[in-house]
Design an enzyme around this catalytic site. Structure first.
Site, PDB file in Angstrom:
ATOM      1  N   ARG A 102       3.076   0.190  -5.340  1.00 53.67           N
ATOM      2  CA  ARG A 102       2.952  -0.480  -4.041  1.00 53.67           C
ATOM      3  C   ARG A 102       1.625  -1.222  -3.885  1.00 53.67           C
ATOM      4  NH1 ARG A 102       6.748   1.484  -0.429  1.00 53.67           N
ATOM      5  NH2 ARG A 102       5.514   0.677   1.279  1.00 53.67           N
ATOM      6  N   ASN A 112      -0.842   1.703   5.968  1.00 55.11           N
ATOM      7  CA  ASN A 112      -0.080   0.662   5.275  1.00 55.11           C
ATOM      8  C   ASN A 112       0.489  -0.262   6.335  1.00 55.11           C
ATOM      9  OD1 ASN A 112       1.728  -0.867   3.761  1.00 55.11           O
ATOM     10  ND2 ASN A 112       3.303   0.728   3.820  1.00 55.11           N
ATOM     11  N   CYS A 119       0.851  -1.186   0.000  1.00 59.41           N
ATOM     12  CA  CYS A 119       0.000   0.000   0.000  1.00 59.41           C
ATOM     13  C   CYS A 119       0.890   1.240   0.000  1.00 59.41           C
ATOM     14  CB  CYS A 119      -0.934   0.105   1.200  1.00 59.41           C
ATOM     15  SG  CYS A 119      -1.990  -1.317   1.423  1.00 59.41           S
TER      16      CYS A 119
END
Ligand code: M6R
Length: 621
Positions: free
Chosen positions: A27, A100, A2
């Site tokens: 990502r 994340n 992420c």
């Protein structure tokens, strides 16, 4: 995985956030979302799929606000849909957060919050954390303190950015085991946040890399305030980060992957700059100078054993590193998958050197492996691309590969950069140990310095067109076998991995001689075998393996040394590479295999830079 982005300042946040998400899309690209705060008016927009879908869906909506957070997701908890997409908003609508990482105890926390009357819209661990922060606000008025209290209850990894409708003048961020960078704008009048420096660098080069278990409060006009999870104020450094923005664009190529393949000659020049010195008039003046070795010379030279830990492509580079170090330094080297190493109760002794290889410098398994090695007294030597990344910072010393940001999910230039660094390391250590003869040391350095030119020669030749044509004939093949020996065995593994990840075609890499112990049963006219058959001491043995394949109607594509006749007589197709030393040959043989996987994926009309289910930086276990 992420990617997260944040902005607070006088500009409109939305274009900065969308631009930033595009740079971080490597990502993860399962969903994307943005939250904007304009005074106390909070707008949240989220979409399944890529950032472009989010951007298109935002047209005509209220996008005003100088404070915002945004997210591009690689799904861990809950399927990729717009409900599970970030940002997540707390029950009262006061807080919005992007995250994340993985909150490992989210199930228990969720149950506890449900018992207190909290309801959840999504299946994510992130929504649990934002609700937990809101719950902490029932015991304190201070949002930063609520964040600290909530994070103290959390087990797992996080990089978060949080906005609070009650405090539109501040942006709060925190991290543990997932990366987070704060960009400091001019006169501290604005702040940028990113999972890495790429979304920030066009605005400011001044960055603060948050350490594990730190919370930062960003308020324009004031210096960033950073706190520990004990709620103590901590000092920090503002670093100048130099990142070439042209590396973040495709530069006229259709995909980042092909650009990065073509970037390799220049990347290797950058990697060797200031480290490899060649005197064209007198070879005996050639030398390598690595400052990382100077600082830890005694420990490195006394190493009784080295252990390389890495994942994926970096692990393949590690297999080459093992051969180089054992051959040139006569030090035994083990190569471990970081994910297995960390749970294997490994024997690590204080004299050991653990070499961590990672492009992103954020791979969770590799980071955990070196933390374990450090606890057991090993010296940690990082071979990393991303400057200032977690693995770089967790290493005692190391060598950056300096190939610039790698955006394509399939690693290409990082692999050759890693092999180049491992070659320099083995050469210098071998020379200092006296295990590598002087003339071999000097001669190999001269040959290493020639590699960028040879790569250029290959990339400027008709090789790419030739491979493109071949790729068309392979478009519907379902299985491939890649075979090599010695230094070319890891290249076979790497070629197979490249094909798998971007073409979704099953491919296996094997040491060529192992074929007769099993894989030979698969050979038929439908399964091509790719042999990496450059000139070296096992060349004749590879020729025998080829004959075994031909005898079973197998089709052969061979990578050979220019001018080769014997293989040409057997193989269906050959690709020639310029001659070089056997120790350096992976730097050249991998290029046709990178190109082959690229062209097969393009011929299959697949998304080369963002293959399904993958993310560039694997920051979860
Ligand atoms: O960033 P790292 O080098 O630590 O990443 C390791 C692997 O995840 C990575 O090499 C992966 O296998 C690539 N997608 C391969 O192309």
């Amino acid at each position: 995985m992420c990617g997260i982005v944040g902005y607070i300042g006088k500009r409109e946040a939305f274009p900065i956030l969308i631009g930033g998400l595009k740079k971080l899309e490597y990502r993860g690209y399962d969903s994307a979302g943005v939250a904007l705060l304009n005074d106390r008016n909070l707008n949240v927009y989220k979409e399944k799929g890529k950032v472009a879908t989010l951007e298109a869906s935002c047209a005509g909506k209220d996008l005003a606000g100088g404070l915002g957070i945004a997210h591009t997701r690689w799904a861990t908890h809950g399927e990729p849909n717009s409900v599970n997409a970030h940002p997540h908003v707390s029950q009262s609508g006061r807080l919005a957060m992007v995250h994340n990482g993985i909150i490992e105890n989210f199930g228990t926390l969720r149950e506890q919050l449900q018992q207190k009357g909290y309801e959840f819209k999504s299946e994510t661990d992130t929504e649990v954390l934002v609700q937990l922060i809101e719950f902490a606000l029932t015991t304190t008025d201070d949002v930063k303190e609520a964040v600290v209290r909530a994070l103290n209850k959390v087990i797992g990894a996080y990089a978060i950015a949080l906005i609070d409708r009650e405090h539109p003048e501040r942006l709060i961020v925190a991290r543990k085991s997932s990366p987070l960078v704060v960009g400091v704008g001019e006169n501290e009048g604005e702040f940028f946040v990113g999972s890495d420096a790429s979304p920030i660098v066009e605005f400011t080069k001044k960055m603060v890399y948050l350490e594990d278990e730190q919370v930062a409060v960003l308020q324009p006009g004031k210096s960033p305030e950073i706190y520990s999870l004990q709620n103590q104020s901590v000092d920090y450094d503002i670093k100048e980060v130099d990142l070439d923005i042209s590396m973040l664009t495709k530069g006229g190529f259709p995909h980042f992957m092909i650009k990065e393949i073509y970037d390799q000659p220049q990347c290797l020049r950058d990697c060797m700059r200031g480290r490899v010195f060649v005197d064209n008039d007198n070879m005996s003046n050639n030398f390598i100078q690595l400052s990382a070795i100077r600082d830890y010379k005694n420990r490195l030279l006394k190493a009784r054993r080295m252990i390389i830990v890495a994942c994926g492509t970096s692990w393949h580079a590690g297999l080459i590193g093992k051969q180089l170090i054992e051959q040139m330094c006569r030090i035994p080297v083990e190569v471990a998958y970081a994910s297995e190493f960390r749970y294997s109760n490994p024997v690590i002794e204080p004299g050991d050197v653990v070499i961590a290889i990672s492009q992103s410098g954020e791979t969770a398994d590799t980071l955990a492996a070196i933390q374990l090695a450090r606890e057991n007294g090993a010296l940690i030597f990082g071979v990393v691309n991303a400057v200032g990344s977690s693995i770089a910072r967790a290493s005692d010393t190391g060598i950056y590969i300096h190939v610039g940001p790698e955006i394509g999910v399939a690693s290409t230039k990082a692999f050759t950069g890693q092999v180049c660094v491992l070659t320099m390391l083995a050469l210098q250590l071998g020379h200092e140990l006296g295990s590598l003869a002087d003339n071999e040391y000097h001669y190999t350095i001269g040959k290493l310095a020639e590699i960028p030119e040879l790569m250029e020669e290959m990339l400027k030749s008709k090789m790419d067109d030739q491979i493109k044509r071949m790729a068309l004939t392979f478009t519907y093949v379902r299985n491939f076998l890649y075979l090599g020996r010695g230094y070319n065995y890891p290249v076979a593994l790497e070629g197979a991995l490249k094909l798998k990840e971007i073409s979704y075609i099953h491919a296996e890499g094997y040491p060529a001689a192992e074929m007769k112990h099993g894989p030979i049963a698969l050979i038929d006219s439908d399964m091509p075998t790719i042999f990496i058959a450059t000139h070296h001491q096992l060349y004749q043995k590879i020729i025998s393996n080829m004959k075994e394949v031909k005898a079973r109607n197998g089709k052969i594509l061979a990578i050979v040394t220019r001018g080769d006749k014997e293989v040409k007589a057997i193989a269906d197709n050959i690709i020639e590479i310029p001659p070089t030393l056997n120790t350096l040959v992976p730097l050249l043989t991998v290029i046709p295999l990178q190109l082959l996987s690229y062209h097969v994926a393009v011929a299959r009309n697949l998304n080369v830079d963002m293959p399904r289910n993958l993310a560039k930086s694997v920051t979860v276990e």
